[in-house]
Design an enzyme around this catalytic site. Structure first.
Site, PDB file in Angstrom:
ATOM      1  N   ARG A  51       0.832  -1.211   0.000  1.00  0.00           N
ATOM      2  CA  ARG A  51       0.000   0.000   0.000  1.00  0.00           C
ATOM      3  C   ARG A  51       0.865   1.259   0.000  1.00  0.00           C
ATOM      4  O   ARG A  51       0.475   2.290  -0.552  1.00  0.00           O
ATOM      5  CB  ARG A  51      -0.929  -0.027   1.221  1.00  0.00           C
ATOM      6  CG  ARG A  51      -2.085   0.971   1.161  1.00  0.00           C
ATOM      7  CD  ARG A  51      -3.106   0.634   2.240  1.00  0.00           C
ATOM      8  NE  ARG A  51      -4.348   1.382   2.087  1.00  0.00           N
ATOM      9  CZ  ARG A  51      -4.586   2.548   2.681  1.00  0.00           C
ATOM     10  NH1 ARG A  51      -3.677   3.092   3.445  1.00  0.00           N
ATOM     11  NH2 ARG A  51      -5.743   3.152   2.499  1.00  0.00           N
ATOM     12  N   ILE A  77      -7.590   7.638  -0.948  1.00  0.00           N
ATOM     13  CA  ILE A  77      -7.577   6.168  -0.987  1.00  0.00           C
ATOM     14  C   ILE A  77      -8.417   5.738   0.192  1.00  0.00           C
ATOM     15  O   ILE A  77      -8.200   6.214   1.314  1.00  0.00           O
ATOM     16  CB  ILE A  77      -6.186   5.536  -0.704  1.00  0.00           C
ATOM     17  CG1 ILE A  77      -5.087   6.183  -1.503  1.00  0.00           C
ATOM     18  CG2 ILE A  77      -6.213   4.029  -0.928  1.00  0.00           C
ATOM     19  CD1 ILE A  77      -3.773   5.410  -1.393  1.00  0.00           C
ATOM     20  N   SER A  78      -9.355   4.838  -0.004  1.00  0.00           N
ATOM     21  CA  SER A  78     -10.214   4.401   1.091  1.00  0.00           C
ATOM     22  C   SER A  78      -9.390   3.794   2.226  1.00  0.00           C
ATOM     23  O   SER A  78      -8.288   3.297   2.010  1.00  0.00           O
ATOM     24  CB  SER A  78     -11.203   3.350   0.596  1.00  0.00           C
ATOM     25  OG  SER A  78     -11.938   3.833  -0.488  1.00  0.00           O
ATOM     26  N   GLN A  79      -9.994   3.810   3.399  1.00  0.00           N
ATOM     27  CA  GLN A  79      -9.437   3.124   4.576  1.00  0.00           C
ATOM     28  C   GLN A  79      -9.221   1.644   4.186  1.00  0.00           C
ATOM     29  O   GLN A  79     -10.050   1.072   3.471  1.00  0.00           O
ATOM     30  CB  GLN A  79     -10.514   3.263   5.644  1.00  0.00           C
ATOM     31  CG  GLN A  79     -10.300   2.603   6.943  1.00  0.00           C
ATOM     32  CD  GLN A  79     -11.635   2.566   7.703  1.00  0.00           C
ATOM     33  OE1 GLN A  79     -12.719   2.591   7.119  1.00  0.00           O
ATOM     34  NE2 GLN A  79     -11.531   2.509   9.016  1.00  0.00           N
TER      35      GLN A  79
END
Ligand code: SAH
Length: 230
Positions: A51, A77-79
């Site tokens: 990530r 960016i999403s959790q």
């Protein structure tokens, strides 16, 4: 042999670089498993994909925090939990063709790519599509993903139907084109609601019928385009 001062600097820097693999394991064990992410393929993909390579360089230390990360252009960016949950809801087995709407950093596309046969990820902001392409190219495997420019609220008619569709931006309603471009059987996951608060809906198309379930409450950036927010 580097001079002593330089060796010292190198040692300090080595101390500052996090052990990304350990951070990734920590994310899986503290953020995903306890909240009900159980699909072993999803856990493996989240435990493998770097990530930190998808997070803007100046925010890299946030890579494995339990939060969304800003990408610029008002996008995030999403959790990690949300990325994992959406992937799990699609119940991918490795044979599917997936459409993702909202490539952003390319991270969720990489996760989906590790779980399916191929992924088409569309972004309406050219700079975001470009960012996703660069991030995916840099992380060696490419993760079976093709990034396209365009309005994903209209899907991608030329490449339809899709076995699974994941929408990473909040829609006022379920775009008709996406439901049409979903194969039978197929699954669609999409945040639907107001600009500020949504529910994550999971639609299953089977035998000509569509079943709908709400997975969780959520908060995504708005979907733009023809079937998004103006
Ligand atoms: N999945 C991404 C995060 C997406 S953020 C990740 O893992 O990093 C939401 C993205 O949706 C933004 O990049 C935004 O530009 C994009 N977007 C918004 N409306 C869109 C539309 N109609 N079609 C395609 N992309 C859209």
């Amino acid at each position: 042999m580097p001079p002593r001062a330089l060796t010292a600097i190198m040692e300090v820097e080595a101390d500052l670089i996090p052990d990304w693999a350990a951070e990734r394991r920590g994310m899986v064990d503290t953020q995903l498993r306890p909240r009900g992410i159980r699909d072993p393929r999803v856990l493996a993909a989240m435990g493998e994909i770097p990530r930190e390579e998808f997070v803007p360089p100046e925010l890299r230390l946030m890579s494995y925090q339990d939060d969304p990360v800003p990408l610029g252009h008002g996008q995030t960016i999403s959790q990690p939990y949300m990325t994992a949950l959406m992937a799990q809801e699609l119940e991918l087995t490795g044979t599917e063709t997936v459409l993702e709407v909202g490539a952003g950093s390319g991270y969720a596309a990489a996760v989906l790519g590790a779980l399916a046969r191929s992924v088409i990820s569309i972004d309406i902001v050219p700079a975001m599509a470009q960012l996703a392409r660069e991030n995916l190219r840099r992380t060696a495997r490419g993760w079976n993903v093709t990034v396209l420019d365009g309005d994903g609220s209209l899907g991608c008619a030329e490449l339809a139907p899709f076995d699974a569709i994941s929408v990473a931006a909040a829609a006022p309603d379920i775009p008709a084109a996406l439901l049409e471009q979903l194969r039978d059987p197929g699954r669609l996951v999409i945040p639907v609601g107001s600009r500020d608060n949504q529910e994550l809906r999971v639609l299953r198309k089977l035998g000509g019928r569509v079943e709908l379930r709400v997975s969780t409450l959520c908060r995504f950036v708005p979907l733009r385009g023809g079937e998004g927010w103006s």
